[in-house]
Scaffold this active site. Sequence first.
Site, PDB file in Angstrom:
ATOM      1  N   LYS A 288       0.867  -1.184   0.000  1.00 59.18           N
ATOM      2  CA  LYS A 288       0.000   0.000   0.000  1.00 59.18           C
ATOM      3  C   LYS A 288       0.908   1.240   0.000  1.00 59.18           C
ATOM      4  O   LYS A 288       1.878   1.299   0.762  1.00 59.18           O
ATOM      5  CB  LYS A 288      -0.912  -0.041   1.238  1.00 59.18           C
ATOM      6  CG  LYS A 288      -2.064   0.927   1.171  1.00 59.18           C
ATOM      7  CD  LYS A 288      -3.169   0.599   2.170  1.00 59.18           C
ATOM      8  CE  LYS A 288      -4.206   1.698   2.199  1.00 59.18           C
ATOM      9  NZ  LYS A 288      -5.373   1.379   3.016  1.00 59.18           N
ATOM     10  N   GLU A 377     -19.473  -4.840  10.454  1.00 62.11           N
ATOM     11  CA  GLU A 377     -20.398  -4.042  11.270  1.00 62.11           C
ATOM     12  C   GLU A 377     -21.450  -4.910  11.948  1.00 62.11           C
ATOM     13  O   GLU A 377     -21.806  -4.679  13.112  1.00 62.11           O
ATOM     14  CB  GLU A 377     -21.080  -2.978  10.392  1.00 62.11           C
ATOM     15  CG  GLU A 377     -20.169  -1.825   9.966  1.00 62.11           C
ATOM     16  CD  GLU A 377     -19.226  -2.161   8.812  1.00 62.11           C
ATOM     17  OE1 GLU A 377     -19.383  -3.241   8.206  1.00 62.11           O
ATOM     18  OE2 GLU A 377     -18.329  -1.340   8.526  1.00 62.11           O
ATOM     19  N   ARG A 405     -25.418  -1.309   7.427  1.00 64.05           N
ATOM     20  CA  ARG A 405     -25.129  -2.737   7.278  1.00 64.05           C
ATOM     21  C   ARG A 405     -25.702  -3.588   8.423  1.00 64.05           C
ATOM     22  O   ARG A 405     -25.907  -4.778   8.278  1.00 64.05           O
ATOM     23  CB  ARG A 405     -23.604  -2.948   7.324  1.00 64.05           C
ATOM     24  CG  ARG A 405     -22.872  -2.645   6.070  1.00 64.05           C
ATOM     25  CD  ARG A 405     -22.994  -3.816   5.135  1.00 64.05           C
ATOM     26  NE  ARG A 405     -22.681  -3.429   3.784  1.00 64.05           N
ATOM     27  CZ  ARG A 405     -21.493  -3.581   3.212  1.00 64.05           C
ATOM     28  NH1 ARG A 405     -20.510  -4.132   3.879  1.00 64.05           N
ATOM     29  NH2 ARG A 405     -21.312  -3.209   1.973  1.00 64.05           N
TER      30      ARG A 405
HETATM   31  C1  LIG Z   1     -18.853  -1.349   5.116  1.00 62.91           C
HETATM   32  C2  LIG Z   1     -17.623  -0.508   5.219  1.00 62.91           C
HETATM   33  N1  LIG Z   1     -16.983  -0.411   6.399  1.00 62.91           N
HETATM   34  C3  LIG Z   1     -15.874   0.353   6.491  1.00 62.91           C
HETATM   35  C4  LIG Z   1     -15.398   1.022   5.415  1.00 62.91           C
HETATM   36  C5  LIG Z   1     -14.216   1.946   5.568  1.00 62.91           C
HETATM   37  N2  LIG Z   1     -13.062   1.478   4.790  1.00 62.91           N
HETATM   38  C6  LIG Z   1     -12.790   1.956   3.581  1.00 62.91           C
HETATM   39  S1  LIG Z   1     -11.416   1.328   2.901  1.00 62.91           S
HETATM   40  C7  LIG Z   1     -11.180   0.360   4.239  1.00 62.91           C
HETATM   41  C8  LIG Z   1     -10.005  -0.563   4.256  1.00 62.91           C
HETATM   42  C9  LIG Z   1     -10.052  -1.525   3.136  1.00 62.91           C
HETATM   43  O1  LIG Z   1      -8.938  -2.349   3.174  1.00 62.91           O
HETATM   44  P1  LIG Z   1      -8.589  -3.185   1.893  1.00 62.91           P
HETATM   45  O2  LIG Z   1      -9.822  -3.741   1.310  1.00 62.91           O
HETATM   46  O3  LIG Z   1      -7.553  -4.151   2.263  1.00 62.91           O
HETATM   47  O4  LIG Z   1      -8.048  -2.116   0.866  1.00 62.91           O
HETATM   48  P2  LIG Z   1      -6.651  -1.317   0.912  1.00 62.91           P
HETATM   49  O5  LIG Z   1      -6.973   0.047   1.415  1.00 62.91           O
HETATM   50  O6  LIG Z   1      -5.715  -2.059   1.759  1.00 62.91           O
HETATM   51  O7  LIG Z   1      -6.211  -1.294  -0.509  1.00 62.91           O
HETATM   52  C10 LIG Z   1     -12.154   0.565   5.209  1.00 62.91           C
HETATM   53  C11 LIG Z   1     -12.189  -0.079   6.518  1.00 62.91           C
HETATM   54  C12 LIG Z   1     -16.112   0.913   4.216  1.00 62.91           C
HETATM   55  N3  LIG Z   1     -15.765   1.581   3.129  1.00 62.91           N
HETATM   56  N4  LIG Z   1     -17.204   0.139   4.145  1.00 62.91           N
END
Ligand SMILES: Cc1ncc(C[n+]2csc(CCOP(=O)(O)OP(=O)(O)O)c2C)c(N)n1
Length: 642
Positions: A288, A377, A405
Amino acid sequence: MQIEAGALLKNILYPSDLRKLKDSDLEEVCKELRQFIIDIVSVNGGHFAASLGVVELTVALHYALNTPYDQIVFDVGHQAYGHKILTGRREQFHTNRILGGISGFPKREESEYDAFGVGHSSTSISAALGMAVASAYKGETDRQHVAIIGDGALTGGMAFEALNHAGIEKSNLLVILNDNCMSIDPNVGALKEYLTSITTSKSYNKFRDELISILAKISKNGPDAYGWAKKIEQSIKGTLLKNANLFESLNFRYFGPVDGHDVTKLAKTIEDLKNINGPKLLHVVTVKGKGYSLAEKDQTKWHAPGLFDKITGEIKKTTHDKPQPLKYQDVFGHTLVELAEANDKIMGITPAMPSGSSMNIMMNAMPNRAFDVGIAEQHAVTFSAGLATQGLVPFCNIYSSFMQRAYDQVIHDVALQKLNVVFCLDRAGLVGADGPTHHGAYDISFMRCVPNLIIGAPMNEEELRNMMYTAQLDNIGPFVIRYPRGNGVMPDWKRPFKALPIGKGRKLIDGEEVAILTFGHVGNEAAKAIIDLNAEGIYPSHYDIRFVKPLDEELLHEVFQKFNKVITVEDGVLPGGFGSAILEFMSNHNYQAQVIRLGIPDEIVEHGEQKELWRLCNYDAEAIVNECKKLSKTQPTQFQVG
Ligand SMILES: Cc1ncc(C[n+]2csc(CCOP(=O)(O)OP(=O)(O)O)c2C)c(N)n1
Ligand SMILES: CC(=O)[C@@H](O)[C@H](O)COP(=O)(O)O
Ligand SMILES: [Mg+2]
């Protein structure tokens, strides 16, 4: 501000242009694409590290696939900037997340290349599977469907529901797992540990690359060869992984882990996988923030850093004349620790938002009492319910829009059982640049109709602290506290705790002719409006209603006995919201009055700065001044409700 793209990128308007290049050009395209993202996000803001991490994957996908006929579904979509730039939006990219500009997330109405609208996580496999099944049904056997899901998003239950289904469908679905060991904060859970263990399995890795290309070649040569290929694959994988691969157990053919920054190899692998039918998963390992060393080192900070100097990496502070009050999230975080120090029953729960919610303050101070449960969630709510059955007092902090959710869990697992879970809904109301997927627009309406809930919204930091204090005092059942994204209003926020009477509002200003009723932080807009109105000789009353459930009926009787011109203001949708609650009260008690309800209209509100959106939706101080002036001039011959 327009920023010039590099020599190759300049000539790529659409993926068809990319596909004209030699594969030896791809590395340079990635370099230019990465630089373009850095150039624009540094001056514009937005999500950063995730898009940098998938530059090679994005280029490889559009190079190897026939997009938009072949469909790519991004999970969450915060990593799709490279995709947007390569798919006809390079020249608009400087308007990303700005009012009237392009969205920060894939959006179907924005481009035919955005196969599915996203923002919330863990939806990609379900959506791509739906598309793949539809294609199979329509006889489009040559069409590819790809879901790109991060290791963080894979912690969401929906992703597993989809894997479970996809494993028994014969559809042509490719899931690409982008594994960078990060969510916004470091990824958590047993699944993360499992992914790390397969990524580091040396014996398996030895065979992986050869296997993919041999299989693809054999598969191309017809069904018999395909059967042989499957046998070879199973025996190799069976020996090496002892049938223990999670995805293989779910009937997926698992490939990888592969280096997610080797663009030519990635493009070749994706090309090869097109020839292998059925559900398959390609495990790609990326970093990342790749290519911007500060982001690689502090991935959480650079998830969405705001504006920064791209040379020095200095993150720019918003310039204000005077120091700004703390953010509500930090008031929550510090107050929770303060309360937990005095009450050992208090626990903290966040589904994957430790930094965003400031639950990380408690996680650092009391690691055995605060949990990041992953992007889960529903689980967060029911896990909290379980804690509450044992006499503990969970503070479950969920962004308002992500709480959507877990609605059934709130009703079935908490409210019906009258469990003392404290829900802190951060980012309630319009959130700004993230736009419609993230606006916390609906919680007042969807929570208000659930029996047993107490629902409060603090007008300022002191009120937030007092609501949190009150919620943990006695076993009073489920308690919802909603507060917005951004700063509070009090420089001296840390005042001694006071218990609030549940369901009691307060009269802030005793005025005449018009009563302004507010719920939560928007009360400060009313306070500003009243200063302006006073200067023009208009003196409305101001009531901070504090609790939308239970309503302060005594106070409302006082309001409607004195006033027949009322304005309600809320940072939530009007249908079923705070203003609606006031109308219900009026109707129940046969009051007649002219009521203007200000809040989010019954339509999708796009992205922009929070203040711009409040203006657009007509519920900021200026709107209150205007509506109040209109009302105070009106001599109602007939009562109306607006
Ligand atoms: C239902 C939901 N909960 C929380 C989030 C907040 N959120 C956005 S990106 C993220 C992390 C995602 O991690 P990953 O899928 O591994 O992607 P990366 O950023 O590592 O590329 C979170 C927790 C969200 N978008 N949707
Ligand atoms: C993509 C996503 O869902 C998060 O990154 C979100 O944008 C965070 O919002 P805040 O910036 O309000 O924490
Ligand atoms: Mg990740």
